[in-house]
Design a protein around this motif. Sequence first.
Motif, PDB file in Angstrom:
ATOM      1  N   ASP A 186       0.860  -1.188   0.000  1.00  0.00           N
ATOM      2  CA  ASP A 186       0.000   0.000   0.000  1.00  0.00           C
ATOM      3  C   ASP A 186       0.894   1.234   0.000  1.00  0.00           C
ATOM      4  OD1 ASP A 186      -2.173  -1.645   0.128  1.00  0.00           O
ATOM      5  OD2 ASP A 186      -2.520  -1.359   2.276  1.00  0.00           O
ATOM      6  N   LEU A 187       0.416   2.275  -0.661  1.00  0.00           N
ATOM      7  CA  LEU A 187       1.221   3.488  -0.809  1.00  0.00           C
ATOM      8  C   LEU A 187       0.344   4.713  -0.635  1.00  0.00           C
ATOM      9  CD1 LEU A 187       3.895   4.257  -3.486  1.00  0.00           C
ATOM     10  CD2 LEU A 187       1.894   5.719  -3.363  1.00  0.00           C
ATOM     11  N   VAL A 188       0.840   5.695   0.089  1.00  0.00           N
ATOM     12  CA  VAL A 188       0.205   7.010   0.188  1.00  0.00           C
ATOM     13  C   VAL A 188       1.231   8.051  -0.245  1.00  0.00           C
ATOM     14  CG1 VAL A 188      -0.880   8.728   1.675  1.00  0.00           C
ATOM     15  CG2 VAL A 188      -1.302   6.289   2.069  1.00  0.00           C
ATOM     16  N   ALA A 189       0.893   8.809  -1.265  1.00  0.00           N
ATOM     17  CA  ALA A 189       1.760   9.896  -1.735  1.00  0.00           C
ATOM     18  C   ALA A 189       1.177  11.207  -1.232  1.00  0.00           C
ATOM     19  CB  ALA A 189       1.850   9.899  -3.260  1.00  0.00           C
ATOM     20  N   ARG A 190       1.902  11.848  -0.333  1.00  0.00           N
ATOM     21  CA  ARG A 190       1.461  13.126   0.233  1.00  0.00           C
ATOM     22  C   ARG A 190       2.038  14.239  -0.641  1.00  0.00           C
ATOM     23  NH1 ARG A 190      -0.724  11.612   5.028  1.00  0.00           N
ATOM     24  NH2 ARG A 190       0.015   9.614   5.855  1.00  0.00           N
ATOM     25  N   MET A 191       1.157  14.906  -1.393  1.00  0.00           N
ATOM     26  CA  MET A 191       1.569  15.918  -2.360  1.00  0.00           C
ATOM     27  C   MET A 191       1.436  17.304  -1.728  1.00  0.00           C
ATOM     28  SD  MET A 191       2.005  13.584  -4.657  1.00  0.00           S
ATOM     29  CE  MET A 191       2.505  14.596  -6.047  1.00  0.00           C
ATOM     30  N   PHE A 192       2.528  18.070  -1.784  1.00  0.00           N
ATOM     31  CA  PHE A 192       2.562  19.393  -1.175  1.00  0.00           C
ATOM     32  C   PHE A 192       2.675  20.470  -2.250  1.00  0.00           C
ATOM     33  CE2 PHE A 192       4.784  16.488   1.780  1.00  0.00           C
ATOM     34  CZ  PHE A 192       3.954  16.598   2.886  1.00  0.00           C
ATOM     35  N   PRO A 193       2.011  21.612  -2.063  1.00  0.00           N
ATOM     36  CA  PRO A 193       2.246  22.738  -2.979  1.00  0.00           C
ATOM     37  C   PRO A 193       3.650  23.276  -2.789  1.00  0.00           C
ATOM     38  CG  PRO A 193       0.836  23.419  -1.162  1.00  0.00           C
ATOM     39  CD  PRO A 193       1.039  21.944  -1.014  1.00  0.00           C
ATOM     40  N   ASN A 194       4.239  23.770  -3.864  1.00  0.00           N
ATOM     41  CA  ASN A 194       5.617  24.231  -3.787  1.00  0.00           C
ATOM     42  C   ASN A 194       5.927  25.078  -5.009  1.00  0.00           C
ATOM     43  OD1 ASN A 194       8.078  24.115  -2.261  1.00  0.00           O
ATOM     44  ND2 ASN A 194       8.972  22.940  -3.931  1.00  0.00           N
ATOM     45  N   GLY A 195       6.410  26.293  -4.766  1.00  0.00           N
ATOM     46  CA  GLY A 195       6.819  27.146  -5.881  1.00  0.00           C
ATOM     47  C   GLY A 195       5.680  27.348  -6.858  1.00  0.00           C
ATOM     48  N   PRO A 196       5.949  27.179  -8.167  1.00  0.00           N
ATOM     49  CA  PRO A 196       4.897  27.400  -9.167  1.00  0.00           C
ATOM     50  C   PRO A 196       3.789  26.362  -9.130  1.00  0.00           C
ATOM     51  CG  PRO A 196       6.877  26.532 -10.199  1.00  0.00           C
ATOM     52  CD  PRO A 196       7.247  26.862  -8.788  1.00  0.00           C
ATOM     53  N   TYR A 197       4.041  25.226  -8.492  1.00  0.00           N
ATOM     54  CA  TYR A 197       3.018  24.184  -8.388  1.00  0.00           C
ATOM     55  C   TYR A 197       2.272  24.377  -7.075  1.00  0.00           C
ATOM     56  CZ  TYR A 197       5.605  22.417 -12.305  1.00  0.00           C
ATOM     57  OH  TYR A 197       6.218  22.314 -13.535  1.00  0.00           O
ATOM     58  N   GLY A 198       1.528  25.471  -7.027  1.00  0.00           N
ATOM     59  CA  GLY A 198       0.850  25.876  -5.814  1.00  0.00           C
ATOM     60  C   GLY A 198      -0.480  25.187  -5.635  1.00  0.00           C
ATOM     61  N   LYS A 199      -1.243  25.672  -4.664  1.00  0.00           N
ATOM     62  CA  LYS A 199      -2.553  25.089  -4.377  1.00  0.00           C
ATOM     63  C   LYS A 199      -3.423  25.119  -5.628  1.00  0.00           C
ATOM     64  CE  LYS A 199      -2.662  26.456   0.508  1.00  0.00           C
ATOM     65  NZ  LYS A 199      -1.412  27.257   0.540  1.00  0.00           N
ATOM     66  N   GLY A 200      -4.010  23.980  -5.933  1.00  0.00           N
ATOM     67  CA  GLY A 200      -4.891  23.886  -7.082  1.00  0.00           C
ATOM     68  C   GLY A 200      -4.248  23.298  -8.317  1.00  0.00           C
ATOM     69  N   SER A 201      -2.916  23.144  -8.329  1.00  0.00           N
ATOM     70  CA  SER A 201      -2.259  22.500  -9.464  1.00  0.00           C
ATOM     71  C   SER A 201      -2.738  21.061  -9.588  1.00  0.00           C
ATOM     72  CB  SER A 201      -0.737  22.508  -9.281  1.00  0.00           C
ATOM     73  OG  SER A 201      -0.232  23.814  -9.201  1.00  0.00           O
ATOM     74  N   LEU A 202      -2.787  20.573 -10.812  1.00  0.00           N
ATOM     75  CA  LEU A 202      -3.138  19.178 -11.039  1.00  0.00           C
ATOM     76  C   LEU A 202      -1.904  18.301 -10.896  1.00  0.00           C
ATOM     77  CD1 LEU A 202      -5.566  19.389 -14.091  1.00  0.00           C
ATOM     78  CD2 LEU A 202      -6.150  18.799 -11.733  1.00  0.00           C
ATOM     79  N   THR A 203      -2.104  17.112 -10.353  1.00  0.00           N
ATOM     80  CA  THR A 203      -0.991  16.193 -10.189  1.00  0.00           C
ATOM     81  C   THR A 203      -1.512  14.768 -10.261  1.00  0.00           C
ATOM     82  OG1 THR A 203       0.951  15.684  -8.820  1.00  0.00           O
ATOM     83  CG2 THR A 203      -1.132  16.013  -7.668  1.00  0.00           C
ATOM     84  N   GLY A 204      -0.595  13.848 -10.368  1.00  0.00           N
ATOM     85  CA  GLY A 204      -0.906  12.425 -10.356  1.00  0.00           C
ATOM     86  C   GLY A 204       0.399  11.676 -10.204  1.00  0.00           C
ATOM     87  N   ILE A 205       0.327  10.397  -9.910  1.00  0.00           N
ATOM     88  CA  ILE A 205       1.557   9.627  -9.799  1.00  0.00           C
ATOM     89  C   ILE A 205       1.577   8.545 -10.863  1.00  0.00           C
ATOM     90  CG2 ILE A 205       1.864  10.138  -7.364  1.00  0.00           C
ATOM     91  CD1 ILE A 205       0.874   7.389  -6.694  1.00  0.00           C
TER      92      ILE A 205
END
Length: 729
Positions: A659-678
């Motif tokens: 099992d895996l949990v990826a904790r994604m944090f806002p940072n620099g230009p990839y701020g709150k609301g940026s789209l992401t995926g793994i």
Amino acid sequence: MSIDIDPLCETDGITVTDHIENTQFEVYTDRPVDPRSRPESEHYFPVDASVAVETGSVEIPRVAVVETRAGDGTLLTHGDCYTMPDGTYHVGINPAPTKLYLTFESGFAVSTTDRTTRIDLDTPGTVGLGFRSLHQTPSGTVTTPTDPESLMDAVSLLGSALQTTSPERSFPTLRGHPPLVESGDEFRVPERVEPVDSGIRIVVPPEYRYLYPVVSLAYYFAADVVPGDSPRIEGDGWTYPLEPGFEARTAEVLRQSFHMDCLARTEGFYPVDLHERETTDLDLDWKRLYDLPLAERLGEYLDVPFEAVEPELPQWTLTTDVRPDPGNVEQLPFVAGELSIVRSPETVTPADEDGGVGVGFLRASDGDASGTSGPPGPNGSDPATSAVEGFDGGEFVRGGASAEAPPDADPLRGAGASTDRGAVAADTEFVRPEPVDTVEHAWVGDGVPLGANKATLDAYHRRLEAGQVEQSRISVLVVCNDEQMREEGEVADLYGLRDMVQFDIEVRHDLDREEMREALASDVDFLHYVGHVDDRGMQCADAYIDLTDEDLEIGVSAFLLNACQSYQQGEALVHRGSRGGIVTLSDVANSPATKLGRIIARLMNSGFNLRTALHVAKRELITGNQYIVVGDGGATICQSRSGSIMALDISKRSNNAWDLVARMFPNGPYGKGSLTGINLSKSEKNHYIPSNIQITDVTEKNIKEFLNLETAPVFFNNELTWSDEFNTN
């Protein structure tokens, strides 16, 4: 120009360096190219720099989504594997360290591997490459008297930075930086700062303690802030009360409305499959909500009880405590621009008046080692032992310099100063803020906060000026001024472990005072100092250098001062020119300090900012609570390979299931609301940042392949390791 474009030397393609954001990446072609200037106006979206090259393919070293528009800008398709017939196209590739746009006339094919994204043209020819920095600058400065009612007019202009009032403003690139605010005798607004008529009013009593907590709402809603007796939000035909529990209610409104905007925007320009859209169980017509004016849309959002959406809300990233003082008004645009939850505490607990709980910087009675405790440990652990990592009787944290330690005690990072050592000024007020539910915590105003980022106005302003550098490589200087601490000097091996980022890394030992002055003045992106600090300043080979009273020139951008009681020296660095850094509030033993230094080195190298790096380090080390961030806690030295940053939690279910949990944090230009995926086959949905991406029943083979993609912190059995070191056996 903020962006430089140069041909690659060892392979075919170009290097793109954004001096504002301090980022660099490579774009590959299928033949040698000689980039020539091209008009920026030829791109559909605005760009800062544009070149033309002759090529048959374009490839970037990251997995991305390719968005294709027709010559008139009509969106045709997007994805990571498709073909298009002959035509004239505007193509965007995201994510990339800058906005990246292509324009050309040819059919083409898009393909991806586990590391790259490639566009192959049917007919090789001229390709226009456009780049726009993700850096955001304010459009002007509003001058205002600092009485609450005048300041309300200034706060009402924060939303002028929004580039849209649609739900797409939940994307960081469509919010813009709020205009700056400065105090003055008269209210003045520059022509470029134009109010947005959103139809929303925020009514609060004309007091700082009510005004400051609504600044993020005023910015995000482009709301007018007006005086009134009962705190509330008003739209056309609706009212939402902000009491009881005023600060908590404002935080709930921010989190709920932002979340619902991220769901509604999937009906607009970017109709992606969003995980949060599927898991939020609300019977709402999102298409209709998307088309509503902002005020009507917000009214319908707030008709939904907070409890109905709370289970799906991610842990918010930042809480900022802004003391209700007129001297703090100039920091409000920066706080609002981070979409921080804001509190405005009228009273705070002094660190020496909290029931006898000491902190390491407060000297104990002579010979009484029990008074040398550090700040409270995680989960309310006893602060008297929290300051000691792996306590076994052999490592001690020192309070008064006269306290004796056993001969085998772990040495401290403080030189042999007197018992009246004063690494922190005697009149400094140390305060213990109320706990927060967010990942990060910042403090604006008087006092040194335990466990929070001490934010300063000059550091915020340097965020806007950051990166105006001449070199296109990232520079790290490791200074080790003590023979017993040479082990931490080996952190140089941890910086620069990146495929696509060029680092200049220098390690220097035993600098004398003049050499240290030159090092501090150098144009270094990150200084990692290992040594001693006491009331005389930073120890050098021949003397001490005190940053608080020396006429020093400071060129260092960010830093870690891994020494005892380094707060005052770090604060002086920020005051004199640095953006921010990590410092200590108490004495620190050498062994855990070395471990923390190595963790911070790897996190900064992986693209973490100062605040989030320290947050992750504290999960591993109780002694991390002796450290805080001063200045701009959002400062970074580079971006992660994937753009967004993450910390992984991995657990084993069976011999071949994880099992895996990826904790994604806002940072620099990839701020709150940026789209992401793994990049795992079991995770095909998009998520918005911040988020926790949970995936179950992953095979060992897929876990290994995933962890091999880039370096990231991994917590396994509650212990920190790294993706390039993790062993599934």
